[in-house]
Design an enzyme around this catalytic site. Structure first.
Site, PDB file in Angstrom:
ATOM      1  N   GLU A 208     -26.399  54.704 -15.980  1.00 47.81           N
ATOM      2  CA  GLU A 208     -27.205  54.458 -14.782  1.00 47.81           C
ATOM      3  C   GLU A 208     -26.311  53.725 -13.783  1.00 47.81           C
ATOM      4  O   GLU A 208     -26.068  52.528 -13.931  1.00 47.81           O
ATOM      5  CB  GLU A 208     -28.455  53.639 -15.134  1.00 47.81           C
ATOM      6  CG  GLU A 208     -29.426  54.343 -16.060  1.00 47.81           C
ATOM      7  CD  GLU A 208     -30.111  55.532 -15.409  1.00 47.81           C
ATOM      8  OE1 GLU A 208     -30.113  55.613 -14.159  1.00 47.81           O
ATOM      9  OE2 GLU A 208     -30.639  56.389 -16.148  1.00 47.81           O
ATOM     10  N   CYS A 242     -29.776  49.069  -6.755  1.00 47.41           N
ATOM     11  CA  CYS A 242     -28.944  50.274  -6.880  1.00 47.41           C
ATOM     12  C   CYS A 242     -29.513  51.455  -6.116  1.00 47.41           C
ATOM     13  O   CYS A 242     -28.777  52.380  -5.763  1.00 47.41           O
ATOM     14  CB  CYS A 242     -28.758  50.638  -8.352  1.00 47.41           C
ATOM     15  SG  CYS A 242     -30.291  50.919  -9.247  1.00 47.41           S
TER      16      CYS A 242
END
Length: 453
Positions: A208, A242
């Protein structure tokens, strides 16, 4: 105890099948939920110490997501884990086909500092639900949260089952072990290192990562709604998200209007933010200095600095283009470049020159435009006329593509990530169709052609 010994003990525990019963897994998930609830106050305190998050923001972005994931897993785990009967082909008649979900074994979760509770516990839920043992290594960059995670997890579980390492544990000691699965959240550069290390043992990974996630605003967009949602999404956690909008691509005909509405939203909600207790801080001096340098660009609005508190007020860079310094790498802070475009095709060409991002946000009232951009741009996931909210749905797998990552999780996708799908064909010994056996001849070939043509 060394990391090597922890992994060996967990492998022994796993091989005794303690983690496989579904009721055992559900009990562990309930224990985890109870421990988190019991320690809510110290969790929120730790998030404030590390990141300056207010209780409201911390609960909304960390604990509420985790509780939703826990509730979903506890409710649906028996269904997720049950063998699934699937269609059998003509070749396999009269056999029946099934897919069984089995745990990998000893898994490693490497979690980041920006959402340290959410991004540690959410994958942990998937690993537990799937029946694995877990080694957790939290980030040393958020020491208060990492200490709380270590305390909670190691009190809740036996170390042969789930063990949280001290955040200061040397990376090589953690990473160079023979795990059955690795789940990493962090930067693309470190993700490449993790993948390289995993390849030596052919260990499967989920990465991720991040990237420069654009927000696209066309000439038909509701600019007031777009500005409100963009400002919220960009500056929550001081931009250290993010999937925060990294930059805005706005049609030149509405750029000035959008900029004014963005400024109005910032003035309304973030006036003197650099001096406010409930506005998050930049995680450390290194990132603070990096972000501060981006404020030297022309067309700056906002961006006031409180160096002592390590806070940077929301900033707009209204005269940016694709060659601006802020476009060189993922910003990961409260600085928002605004770039105008003339045509969608030009925008697509420019955006495709960047690495595939973790998210993309499209603001438009024209469904054809939305569909066109969805077709032409590759990205992990995103929203139409919103930002970040796709993360909140446990029905939507979350993950990247290309440089923004591989694999996904959330809800059932988390269970699937930490499970191996084992395909099983169950035949009968009462019937044996002879066509597959020797001798191979023209008569059998004609039969096959008649069936499959």
């Amino acid at each position: 105890m060394s990391v090597r010994l922890v992994v060996e003990n967990q492998r022994s525990y796993f091989q005794k099948d303690y983690t496989r019963p579904i009721n055992f897994r559900i009990r562990q998930l309930r224990k985890l939920k109870n421990s988190l609830k019991h320690n809510e106050k110290i969790i929120l305190d730790a998030l404030y110490k590390d990141l300056g998050k207010s209780k409201m923001e911390a609960y909304m972005t960390e604990l509420s997501v985790v509780y939703q994931e826990l509730n979903e897993a506890i409710k649906h785990l028996k269904t997720w884990a049950a063998p699934k009967k699937v269609k059998s082909g003509l070749m396999t008649m009269p056999a029946k086909s099934y897919i069984y979900q089995e745990p990998y074994g000893v898994t490693l979760i490497l979690s980041p500092w920006n959402y340290p509770i959410n991004l540690t516990i959410t994958p942990l839920i998937g690993a537990i639900a799937a029946g694995n043992c877990v080694v957790v290594k939290p980030s040393e960059t958020s020491p208060h949260c990492s200490a709380i995670l270590e305390k909670i997890l190691n009190y809740t579980f036996v170390e042969e089952y789930v063990h949280c390492l001290p955040s200061q544990t040397p990376h090589d000691e953690v990473n160079y072990q023979n795990y059955d699965y690795i789940f990493f959240t962090g930067s693309t550069n470190v993700g490449k290192e993790i993948m390289s290390i995993a390849s030596s043992n052919l260990t499967p990974v989920t990465l991720e990562l991040g990237g420069k996630s654009p927000a696209i605003v066309d000439e038909t967009a509701n600019l007031e709604i777009a500005a409100r949602r963009l400002v919220w999404a960009k500056y929550i956690n001081a931009g250290q998200t993010c999937v925060a909008p990294d930059h805005i691509l706005v049609h030149e005909s509405v750029k000035s209007q959008l900029v004014e509405k963005l400024k109005d939203e910032i003035k309304l909600n973030y006036s003197h933010a650099e001096n406010k207790d409930d506005y998050p801080k930049i995680i450390n001096d290194k990132h603070f200095e990096r972000l501060s340098k981006l404020l030297d660009e022309p067309g700056l609005f906002g961006g006031e600095i409180n160096k002592a508190a390590r806070k940077i007020a929301p900033a707009l860079l209204v005269d940016s283009d694709f060659s601006s310094p802020a476009m060189d790498e993922e910003i990961f802070g409260p600085v928002l470049p605004i770039i105008s475009y003339q045509s969608l095709d030009d925008l697509i060409v420019k955006q495709r020159q960047l690495a595939k991002p973790l998210a993309t946000y499209i603001f438009t009232e024209n469904q054809a435009t939305a569909n066109y951009l969805l077709e032409k741009l590759s990205f992990g996931g995103g929203c139409i006329n919103d930002c970040l909210m796709h993360l909140t749905s446990s029905s939507l797998p979350f993950g990247g593509v290309g440089a923004s990552g591989m694999g996904n999780y959330h809800g059932k996708a988390s269970f699937n990530t930490f499970s191996h799908s084992k395909s099983i064909l169950k035949n009968t010994s009462k019937i044996d169709i002879p066509i597959r056996y020797l001798p191979f001849n023209q008569a059998k070939l004609k039969i096959l052609k008649r069936i499959f043509s």
